[in-house]
Design an enzyme around this catalytic site. Structure first.
Site, mmCIF file in Angstrom:
data_model
loop_
_atom_site.group_PDB
_atom_site.id
_atom_site.type_symbol
_atom_site.label_atom_id
_atom_site.label_comp_id
_atom_site.label_asym_id
_atom_site.label_seq_id
_atom_site.Cartn_x
_atom_site.Cartn_y
_atom_site.Cartn_z
ATOM 1 N N ARG A 66 0.837 -1.202 0.000
ATOM 2 C CA ARG A 66 0.000 0.000 0.000
ATOM 3 C C ARG A 66 0.867 1.246 0.000
ATOM 4 N NH1 ARG A 66 -2.745 1.098 4.717
ATOM 5 N NH2 ARG A 66 -4.140 2.534 3.690
ATOM 6 N N LYS A 131 2.972 -7.033 12.224
ATOM 7 C CA LYS A 131 2.324 -7.295 10.935
ATOM 8 C C LYS A 131 2.747 -8.653 10.372
ATOM 9 C CE LYS A 131 1.613 -5.110 6.453
ATOM 10 N NZ LYS A 131 1.294 -3.841 5.815
ATOM 11 N N ARG A 269 -1.389 4.289 19.818
ATOM 12 C CA ARG A 269 -0.712 5.160 20.785
ATOM 13 C C ARG A 269 -0.908 4.494 22.131
ATOM 14 N NH1 ARG A 269 2.096 9.654 19.057
ATOM 15 N NH2 ARG A 269 2.579 8.328 17.316
HETATM 16 C C1 BTN Z 1 0.500 -3.875 2.321
HETATM 17 O O1 BTN Z 1 1.176 -2.879 2.058
HETATM 18 O O2 BTN Z 1 0.289 -4.208 3.484
HETATM 19 C C2 BTN Z 1 -0.080 -4.706 1.215
HETATM 20 C C3 BTN Z 1 0.888 -5.761 0.747
HETATM 21 C C4 BTN Z 1 0.356 -6.591 -0.401
HETATM 22 C C5 BTN Z 1 1.431 -7.499 -0.968
HETATM 23 C C6 BTN Z 1 0.853 -8.483 -1.947
HETATM 24 S S1 BTN Z 1 1.952 -9.820 -2.295
HETATM 25 C C7 BTN Z 1 0.908 -10.352 -3.576
HETATM 26 C C8 BTN Z 1 0.452 -9.120 -4.314
HETATM 27 N N1 BTN Z 1 1.447 -8.714 -5.283
HETATM 28 C C9 BTN Z 1 1.978 -7.532 -5.007
HETATM 29 O O3 BTN Z 1 2.854 -6.956 -5.688
HETATM 30 N N2 BTN Z 1 1.461 -7.052 -3.867
HETATM 31 C C10 BTN Z 1 0.463 -7.938 -3.308
#
Ligand code: BTN
Length: 275
Positions: A66, A131, A269
């Site tokens: 993201r 995460k 927080r």
């Molecule tokens: C995030 O930022 O939390 C979302 C991560 C999403 C990663 C997945 S891996 C499979 C798919 N291909 C990508 O390039 N991104 C998503």
């Protein structure tokens, strides 16, 4: 001693799918390496409504997260899966879809032996405040009220100490699905359970929207009742998290009033005395 790598296998993944999910799967592509499973599906012809095209891989060279971030996962250690799907009613489906995906991922992880999985709005998969995975929903076309989406899911299944260091250098606090399991989890079982739960959720979502999943999402909400800082570009808002509304917006109680937020990066927080 390092563990042997369990490579992805179509046969083992398909074993986890119920008959309905098998019918809804048009194509399952398993690649040794690719730039990004989501980029690949975004460039491919969309599947007809009600069926899915799926791409998964052992290694992404340009995995996307993201907010323009990179998604890093060493060869054979995580799970990178993307699913192309079409919705008849985009307005109803899209705003809260990533929250629905979070519910499906949690169902799949618990079914695969993980405990204490939580969700951090809008779409982080958490284990004990760290995460374990993330969701990236991209819309590729919207026409006549319908929408084609590509849902990308990244999970840290096993993480070596070196991989943890590399990922945490970017600022994230990470954990692996293996940390949440009593026995070492199988990537194929997780991949199959994930696909099965995702396809079931998409059908449920098409009919009932997020409202049908909201109670389950709320039970998994790791922010609920906690003091949260929401960053939206330069703007910061701080309040007590009070769940998400039926459109998937985050509800924060600020100065005694509920305010809704449709985007942003939420972080916890600590209130004095809290751990
Ligand atoms: C995030 O930022 O939390 C979302 C991560 C999403 C990663 C997945 S891996 C499979 C798919 N291909 C990508 O390039 N991104 C998503």
């Amino acid at each position: 001693m390092s563990e042997p790598v369990e490579l992805l296998s179509a046969e083992l993944i398909l074993r986890e799918l119920c008959a309905e999910s098998q019918r809804r799967l048009r194509n399952l592509e398993i690649l040794l390496e690719v730039d990004s499973t989501s980029t690949r599906l975004m460039a491919a012809k969309p599947p007809p409504r009600g069926v899915a095209d799926v791409c998964t891989t052992e290694l992404q060279h340009a995995g996307r997260g993201r907010l323009g971030r990179r998604w890093i996962a060493p060869f054979g250690s995580g799970l990178a899966m993307s699913v192309a799907w079409g919705f008849g009613d985009a307005a109803r489906a899209l705003p809260a879809l990533s929250l629905g995906v979070g519910v499906a991922v949690s169902r799949a992880l618990m079914r695969s032996g993980a405990a204490a999985i939580g969700l951090k709005w809008p779409n982080d998969i958490w284990y004990r405040g760290r995460k374990v995975g993330g969701v990236l929903v991209e819309v590729r076309a919207e026409a006549g009220g319908a929408a084609q989406v590509v849902i990308g899911i990244g999970l840290n299944v096993h993480l070596s100490a070196a991989a943890r260091l590399e990922i945490e250098a970017g600022g994230a606090r990470v954990a692996a699905v293996a940390d949440a399991c009593r026995a070492p989890p199988s990537r194929n079982v997780i991949a199959g359970a994930l696909l099965d739960e995702l396809l079931s959720m998409l059908v449920q979502f098409e009919h009932g929207g997020f409202a049908a999943l909201r109670d389950e999402w709320t039970a998994l909400d790791a922010l609920n009742g906690r003091l949260v800082l929401l960053q939206q570009g330069e703007r910061q808002s701080q309040g007590i998290a009070r769940g998400a509304d039926v459109d998937g917006a985050l509800l924060l109680e600020i100065d005694g009033r509920l305010q809704r937020f449709v985007s942003g990066e939420a972080s916890l927080r600590l209130i004095e005395g809290e751990i």
